[in-house]
Design a protein around this motif. Sequence first.
Motif, PDB file in Angstrom:
ATOM      1  N   PHE A  57       0.965  -1.084   0.032  1.00  0.00           N
ATOM      2  CA  PHE A  57      -0.043   0.053   0.000  1.00  0.00           C
ATOM      3  C   PHE A  57       0.704   1.260   0.063  1.00  0.00           C
ATOM      4  O   PHE A  57       2.000   1.228   0.394  1.00  0.00           O
ATOM      5  CB  PHE A  57      -0.948   0.054   1.432  1.00  0.00           C
ATOM      6  N   GLU A  60      -1.511   3.166   4.667  1.00  0.00           N
ATOM      7  CA  GLU A  60      -2.161   2.289   5.304  1.00  0.00           C
ATOM      8  C   GLU A  60      -2.602   2.717   6.875  1.00  0.00           C
ATOM      9  O   GLU A  60      -1.772   3.392   7.293  1.00  0.00           O
ATOM     10  CB  GLU A  60      -1.646   0.821   5.408  1.00  0.00           C
ATOM     11  N   ARG A  68      -8.396  -2.298   9.435  1.00  0.00           N
ATOM     12  CA  ARG A  68      -7.338  -1.685   8.651  1.00  0.00           C
ATOM     13  C   ARG A  68      -7.683  -1.021   7.263  1.00  0.00           C
ATOM     14  O   ARG A  68      -8.526  -1.704   6.810  1.00  0.00           O
ATOM     15  CB  ARG A  68      -6.147  -2.306   8.603  1.00  0.00           C
ATOM     16  N   GLY A  70      -6.096   0.242   3.456  1.00  0.00           N
ATOM     17  CA  GLY A  70      -5.163   0.677   2.651  1.00  0.00           C
ATOM     18  C   GLY A  70      -5.487   1.143   1.305  1.00  0.00           C
ATOM     19  O   GLY A  70      -6.415   0.598   0.650  1.00  0.00           O
ATOM     20  N   TYR A  72      -3.797   2.332  -2.661  1.00  0.00           N
ATOM     21  CA  TYR A  72      -2.587   2.442  -3.606  1.00  0.00           C
ATOM     22  C   TYR A  72      -3.011   3.010  -5.001  1.00  0.00           C
ATOM     23  O   TYR A  72      -4.302   2.833  -5.266  1.00  0.00           O
ATOM     24  CB  TYR A  72      -1.920   1.171  -3.729  1.00  0.00           C
TER      25      TYR A  72
END
Length: 200
Positions: A57, A60, A68, A70, A72
């Motif tokens: 990622f 994150e 969590r 994340g 990208y």
Amino acid sequence: MRRVHGVRPARLAGVTALLGAIVACGSTEAGAGDASPAPDTSQASPTARPSPSHARFVEEIEWADGRRVGMYYAAKRGLMEQHQDTAGGAWSKPRLVHATKSDPCQSITLKAFDGTVAAIANWGPYCSDGEPPMESIAAVGTDNLSKWDTKLKESFDGWAKVEASDGAERLTFTRSSTEWLTRLPWSRADGFGEVEEIRR
């Protein structure tokens, strides 16, 4: 000439024992590494955290409850997101939050609030070298993150930060300069409002 009986079998037994030791210990010659490695038991621990399908990622974060999120950049696709529905649980399938074929900048800003995640991401031909982005996206995901609100602003230096008010019912994305304060409001009830330019 007198033969000594029993020498040959003893010699063969010694060679056999030596070969057995070499096979058991493994040769140091080329090709010895062809054997399959032993299983990595550290990865099989029942407490190991499941991995996302995208291992790297750009950014994150963790919610207060342990879940969590994340994000990208996917080349020629846009901004992608994955998250956990429960703390330590499986990661969701990658979701396209904003579609673009532009070149991404180097960073993504993620901020977690109470049941809300805000994201800032930018794209532009020379953005990674310090040039202003051509596309700046503000995005907000709520609750189980099944839906994301997004607002695109073009030819803009990019949002610098996001802050919450009214218990994260309202968010405000901002960027300041010596002459202007640029704001973008978001609320759970109405989503994104209009960009406001306020002279200092």
